[in-house]
Design a protein around this motif. Sequence first.
Motif, short mmCIF file in Angstrom:
data_model
loop_
_atom_site.label_atom_id
_atom_site.label_comp_id
_atom_site.label_asym_id
_atom_site.label_seq_id
_atom_site.Cartn_x
_atom_site.Cartn_y
_atom_site.Cartn_z
N THR A 22 0.86 -1.18 0.00
CA THR A 22 0.00 0.00 0.00
C THR A 22 0.89 1.22 0.00
O THR A 22 1.73 1.39 0.87
CB THR A 22 -0.90 0.01 1.24
N ARG A 125 3.55 -7.88 8.25
CA ARG A 125 2.30 -8.65 8.16
C ARG A 125 2.47 -10.02 8.78
O ARG A 125 1.58 -10.53 9.46
CB ARG A 125 1.86 -8.77 6.71
N ASP A 251 -3.10 -5.28 -0.82
CA ASP A 251 -2.92 -5.34 0.63
C ASP A 251 -3.23 -6.73 1.17
O ASP A 251 -3.83 -6.89 2.23
CB ASP A 251 -3.79 -4.29 1.33
#
Length: 331
Positions: A22, A125, A251
Amino acid sequence: MRTSSVTAAVVALGTALVAVVTTSVGVAPAHAAPSCRGDRITVAELSGGCVVASGSVVLPDGRVFAVPDAGTTVTALPVATTTGGDPGDASVTNTGAAGIAVAVDGRWSGAPAAVRRVLALREGRVAAGHGAGAGAATTGTGSAASSCTDRSYTLLAYRWTRDVRWWSNPTGAKAADRVAIRAGATAWSGRLGTCGRSITSSAANTWVSTTARTPAVSSTGGCGDPDRRSVTGWGSLPAGTLATTCVWSQDGIAVEADQRYSTRYAWSSTATCSGNRYDLRGVATHEWGHAYGLGHTAASSALVMKPAAAPCDVAQRSLGLGDALGIDARY
């Protein structure tokens, strides 16, 4: 998703493909990067850090990818013949101002700033329990594990948050495709009784209808321009490649998955298979594993997600233990 399966794989950055980036599109850097333009921008040109808004990127192996929108990753996921050689999973991530990052089986190239940004976001993540990684390693004592003792799987960097609505284009089909491909799609869904275990998977799909649209998978085994409609179909692919799935994600959320099955080979879609034909249902099961977010296991494994299929490999229709553990970890 089970955090333990993913967190254990933070160190395996080279095993799975990247999460989408992003970016702040439209915010100019302090020193504007040069632009790359053209229909066949090379990875070497990307390494200069140029910004690419349109055109196509050609990998050293000849696969061509339409440049995805900023903030989007496109991933090409093939299945090979056992004699053809696996070209490797490949992804192209457009980070916008930082340029384009390219990964082929965990080997990184492209704009250095883009690669750093992708890896940093991906690590974040994974640490947060939302990323990708490898599952448990194959266990054994030197001999190949069976499909019910091999616990290995690989998670890719995307998942679906809704059911996959898809259309099929039967033009040029080398076998009765709709039933076989639908069986491959549903093999990963609902209550799965595998190797004496019961697993419930929330991965889901809905077949809508036949269509005249063609999947955005190119004859090079790369990916074209998406249209937010997932389509399966037939066409030419490089020698040694049975099928390729292209997945677009933003994303970490998949938004489209297209599949192309090769017209180069003879196929079977009957209950049994004989001769030098490839089992469409088994290959479709593999490609839908990719569509849902699973990567390849070792070539020596007996799992659905091994990178190559032999003629009449009907065993690939049924999930092994690692396959089931992978879809359970992802969904």
